[in-house]
Scaffold this active site. Structure first.
Site, short mmCIF file in Angstrom:
data_model
loop_
_atom_site.label_atom_id
_atom_site.label_comp_id
_atom_site.label_asym_id
_atom_site.label_seq_id
_atom_site.Cartn_x
_atom_site.Cartn_y
_atom_site.Cartn_z
N GLU A 103 31.72 27.95 16.83
CA GLU A 103 30.99 28.96 16.06
C GLU A 103 29.55 29.04 16.60
O GLU A 103 28.96 28.00 16.93
CB GLU A 103 30.95 28.54 14.59
CG GLU A 103 30.26 29.53 13.68
CD GLU A 103 30.09 29.01 12.25
OE1 GLU A 103 29.99 27.78 12.07
OE2 GLU A 103 30.04 29.83 11.33
N LYS A 156 34.60 35.45 8.90
CA LYS A 156 34.34 34.25 8.08
C LYS A 156 34.12 34.64 6.62
O LYS A 156 33.32 35.52 6.32
CB LYS A 156 33.11 33.52 8.62
CG LYS A 156 32.78 32.22 7.92
CD LYS A 156 31.51 31.61 8.53
CE LYS A 156 31.19 30.25 7.95
NZ LYS A 156 29.90 29.73 8.52
N CYS A 169 34.27 27.00 10.11
CA CYS A 169 33.26 26.10 9.54
C CYS A 169 33.42 25.85 8.02
O CYS A 169 34.40 25.25 7.61
CB CYS A 169 31.87 26.62 9.88
SG CYS A 169 30.59 25.33 9.87
#
Ligand SMILES: *[C@@H]1O[C@H](CO)[C@@H](O)[C@H](O)[C@H]1NC(C)=O
Ligand SMILES: *[C@@H]1O[C@H](CO)[C@@H](O)[C@H](O)[C@H]1NC(C)=O
Ligand SMILES: *[C@@H]1O[C@H](CO)[C@@H](O)[C@H](O)[C@H]1NC(C)=O
Ligand SMILES: *[C@@H]1O[C@H](CO)[C@@H](O)[C@H](O)[C@H]1NC(C)=O
Ligand SMILES: *[C@@H]1O[C@H](CO)[C@@H](O)[C@H](O)[C@H]1NC(C)=O
Ligand SMILES: *[C@@H]1O[C@H](CO)[C@@H](O)[C@H](O)[C@H]1NC(C)=O
Length: 505
Positions: A80, A179, A212
């Site tokens: 990321e 995300k 993440c």
């Protein structure tokens, strides 16, 4: 009619190739990348300057991709923020973004670069995949224009998304994921309205992807595994290590074990920001991992994994996390005290003796520990701790934790980050009356090292050392998540405009 000899050969050859493709194993790579960051800027840079910075990162990623392909890897995951870094506002990230189409359009940017132009980053990533015949997973920024026909359209007329892309070995875009759980400070991006559960099929199993902070929540992470039954999860991350329970390698390896899935985790590398720790994690433990808090270099990891871990003979059994703990009488509960691990208030009991059986309870959770130390040093403090409650300041989500933990001292508040220890254990067995099926077993040794092969989780939920620990222990923890008790997200759908930077749990 019998096929002629050459035809038979061709058929046998084709069958062999097919079997190799639909293989039991595959070779995966992750690259921990020391991202080259842009200079801090208050105003947006020109698109050319933005591309120059992204090309300097892609030069490094290209080297890693070529090296991985040479080592036979079928897929490589990069981190990321690995192409443009961080430190942006909503405005200053804009020149780095490209409009990334839905993979349903069936697009190979490498061979048809102008179809959704300008897309120089997508073109280069696609060519790197195609040129090296490897799946390439990368994280870039997507922009989507909107207008007043959409009441939640931001004032500047566009959505901006933190986005993972996957190109297949022909260079075709096969997955795009926005995300969902932005970390606080990621104000350059918008929250997607709905979580996206993105999967794709390969000759070596079914894949899912998320990014993440997503790993701490139910959607889409748990849904991909429990409902869509992916074999392998792709996980670009920019993870800031947080002891004692949330260092990257510790939590990500535990998630792969608890979810019984492969997890390919590629972290950024920035040691002054405590970002290091990547790995190829399997249900039975790490195939390879990397943690380096001393030097600035990136690192490529390559390893062979089961394509369908659930069919492998090593696949661990399903676990009832409360079975053992709920079936026994409590051990002695003595001298408990309250202490903070960062901001969470745990109930602790100090392990004063070289060996013993302890129980500590908090809320609905009782934690049991049987242990024997090998060589306890007088000045080291170990505790058994229980926590059952909401964690987090802005985003509040429910943790249930049983932990055998080294503390700095018995002062309340001193059970935070300890990186080293001196005490080895002959044995430990930790269990808890968890109210969830989602428990992640963590074992961390001195110096932030994993303990592959040195512990196991029994079907009845006991986390046990197999034999003595080979290194001193920082913690053995059962990290449980009660997703259904999480509070609603306070910020969803309301883009704000400040520019803090952090990215950790
Ligand atoms: C593809 O590979 C060839 C040969 O290694 C190289 O010359 C070329 O620059 C590569 N192209 C891209 C776009 O990576
Ligand atoms: C507003 O956006 C919608 C959907 O993107 C589009 O169809 C429409 O043409 C736009 N309207 C204007 C006035 O730009
Ligand atoms: C690591 O990140 C920090 C914060 O953004 C930055 O100041 C520093 O220069 C980075 N370190 C390296 C080696 O790039
Ligand atoms: C786990 O075991 C407990 C105690 O025997 C039982 O009540 C519970 O239903 C089991 N949970 C699952 C998911 O099987
Ligand atoms: C601790 O528990 C173990 C396993 O149940 C048992 O064998 C042992 O006798 C117990 N020890 C003490 C000191 O109670
Ligand atoms: C226990 O053993 C470890 C590893 O052999 C060693 O590093 C440590 O100093 C020992 N601790 C004590 C208190 O002797």
């Amino acid at each position: 009619m019998l096929p002629s000899q050459p035809l038979l050969h061709t058929a046998v050859f084709a069958l062999t190739v097919f079997q190799a493709l639909a293989s039991n194993t595959f070779i995966a790579a992750v690259y921990e990348h020391a991202v080259i960051l842009p200079d801090a800027a208050d105003e947006p840079v020109s698109p050319d300057n933005a591309l120059a910075l992204m090309n300097s990162n892609m030069d490094v990623l290209e080297g890693a991709i070529e090296e991985a392909a040479q080592q036979g890897a079928h897929i490589i995951v990069t981190p990321e923020d690995g192409i443009y870094g961080w430190g942006f506002t909503r405005e200053t990230i804009y020149p780095y973004l490209e409009d990334i189409p839905d993979p349903a359009v069936n697009w190979i940017p490498c061979t048809d670069p102008t179809r959704f132009a300008p897309a120089p980053v997508q073109e280069r990533l696609s060519c790197m995949a195609r040129n090296n015949s490897i799946y390439v997973v990368a994280n870039i920024g997507d922009k989507k224009p909107c207008n007043s026909s959409d009441p939640s359209c931001p004032k500047d007329g566009r959505y901006q998304y933190n986005t993972d892309v996957v190109y297949d070995p022909e260079g075709k875009l096969v997955a795009r994921y926005h995300k969902y759980h932005l970390f606080r400070g990621e104000t350059q991006f918008n929250y997607p309205k709905e979580p996206e559960a993105i999967t794709f099929e390969t000759p070596f199993g079914k894949f899912g992807i998320f990014t993440c902070f997503d790993i701490l929540f139910r959607e889409p992470a748990v849904v991909l595994v429990s409902e869509l039954q992916v074999d392998t999860v792709l996980f670009p991350t920019a993870w800031m290590n947080v002891l004692p329970f949330l260092t990257a390698i510790e939590f990500h390896s535990a998630w792969a074990m608890g979810m019984r899935v492969n997890l390919l985790s590629a972290n950024t590398h920035n040691i002054s920001f405590a970002m290091t720790g990547s790995g190829l994690f399997m249900p039975e433990g790490p195939a390879a991992y990397h943690y380096n808090s001393k030097t600035d270099e990136g690192r490529l990891l390559v390893a062979e994994l089961s394509a369908q871990p659930c069919l492998s003979p090593n696949y661990p059994p399903a676990i009832n996390w409360s079975l053992y703990a709920a079936s026994i009488k409590k051990f002695t509960e003595e001298d408990t005290f309250l202490g903070a691990v960062r901001k969470d208030i745990f109930t602790f009991s100090e392990l004063r003796h070289k060996a013993g059986n302890y129980t500590v309870c908090q809320g609905d959770l009782c934690c049991h520990l049987i242990y024997q130390m090998s060589n306890k040093s007088e000045d080291e403090v170990y505790v058994l701790g229980a926590f059952d409650g909401l964690h987090g300041s802005l985003i509040k989500y429910h943790w249930q934790i049983c932990t055998l933990l080294k503390c700095k001292s018995t002062d309340p508040g001193a059970c935070g980050p300890v990186e080293t220890a001196q005490t080895k254990f002959e044995m430990f067995s930790l269990s808890g009356t968890f109210g969830t099926n989602y428990v992640f077993p963590e074992v961390l040794y001195s110096g932030v090292q994993l303990a592959p092969g040195e512990f196991e989780v029994l079907r009845d939920g006991r986390l046990k050392s197999k034999h003595g620990t080979s290194k001193p222990l920082i913690t053995a923890t059962l990290f449980g998540r009660l997703y259904e008790k999480d509070l609603p997200h306070p910020l969803r759908m309301s883009p704000s405009r400040n520019s803090a930077v952090t990215q950790s749990p």
